[in-house]
Design a protein around this motif. Sequence first.
Motif, PDB file in Angstrom:
ATOM      1  N   ILE A 190       0.836  -1.196   0.000  1.00  0.00           N
ATOM      2  CA  ILE A 190       0.000   0.000   0.000  1.00  0.00           C
ATOM      3  C   ILE A 190       0.874   1.250   0.000  1.00  0.00           C
ATOM      4  N   THR A 191       0.527   2.186  -0.877  1.00  0.00           N
ATOM      5  CA  THR A 191       1.261   3.447  -1.005  1.00  0.00           C
ATOM      6  C   THR A 191       0.364   4.620  -0.605  1.00  0.00           C
ATOM      7  N   GLY A 192       0.940   5.796  -0.589  1.00  0.00           N
ATOM      8  CA  GLY A 192       0.172   7.004  -0.308  1.00  0.00           C
ATOM      9  C   GLY A 192      -0.879   7.258  -1.376  1.00  0.00           C
ATOM     10  N   THR A 193      -0.586   6.873  -2.604  1.00  0.00           N
ATOM     11  CA  THR A 193      -1.556   7.029  -3.687  1.00  0.00           C
ATOM     12  C   THR A 193      -2.795   6.185  -3.413  1.00  0.00           C
ATOM     13  N   HIS A 194      -2.608   4.978  -2.907  1.00  0.00           N
ATOM     14  CA  HIS A 194      -3.753   4.147  -2.528  1.00  0.00           C
ATOM     15  C   HIS A 194      -4.615   4.864  -1.485  1.00  0.00           C
ATOM     16  N   PHE A 195      -3.953   5.446  -0.482  1.00  0.00           N
ATOM     17  CA  PHE A 195      -4.690   6.162   0.568  1.00  0.00           C
ATOM     18  C   PHE A 195      -5.434   7.361   0.002  1.00  0.00           C
ATOM     19  N   ASN A 196      -4.801   8.080  -0.899  1.00  0.00           N
ATOM     20  CA  ASN A 196      -5.425   9.232  -1.530  1.00  0.00           C
ATOM     21  C   ASN A 196      -6.654   8.787  -2.329  1.00  0.00           C
ATOM     22  N   TYR A 197      -6.489   7.803  -3.178  1.00  0.00           N
ATOM     23  CA  TYR A 197      -7.596   7.340  -4.023  1.00  0.00           C
ATOM     24  C   TYR A 197      -8.721   6.724  -3.202  1.00  0.00           C
ATOM     25  N   TYR A 198      -8.397   6.115  -2.077  1.00  0.00           N
ATOM     26  CA  TYR A 198      -9.413   5.554  -1.190  1.00  0.00           C
ATOM     27  C   TYR A 198     -10.392   6.647  -0.749  1.00  0.00           C
ATOM     28  N   GLN A 199      -9.884   7.830  -0.487  1.00  0.00           N
ATOM     29  CA  GLN A 199     -10.718   8.951  -0.062  1.00  0.00           C
ATOM     30  C   GLN A 199     -11.510   9.550  -1.217  1.00  0.00           C
TER      31      GLN A 199
END
Length: 171
Positions: free
Chosen positions: A3-12
Amino acid sequence: MHITGTHFNYYQVCKRKLWLFANSINMEHSSDLVFEGRLIHESSYPQRSEKFEEIEIDGIKIDFYDTRQKVIHEIKKSNKIEKAHEWQLKYYIYVFECHGINGVRGVLEYPTLKKTRTVELNDSDRLEIKKIQQDIQQLANNDTCPPLKKGGMCKNCSYYDFCYTYEEYEP
């Protein structure tokens, strides 16, 4: 999956976008908006390359890290999805903590708006991050892409053409 920061961003922002990204369907390379964001990142703080480092840790890429002050700087083009930016930065701080680097805080920077915002991580955020990690893993491992849900950010999304070529959306 890592999991990357991009995953966290897109999750939101959009679960469909997250699923596509997590399943290696990448559209960012053809997006003018992504290119514009990259230019802002590269040109907004030219003096930083002398003082701060762009680092990669555990698969996440940090725009700039001030090792003396323990500050992660994350540069964004617009604050339209500030909540997503905040969670991405909180995840970065969390990853640093997991590697034994404590006392880190973050700064969201919007150079075109001349705006900055400090981001810190608390115990409640740490619990939420663990929940989001599980949700991301579960969503990414689904065999089918989530249905299209039309949203306010769709027109500016790098996946717009992919999502709106043939499919009907769910209201």
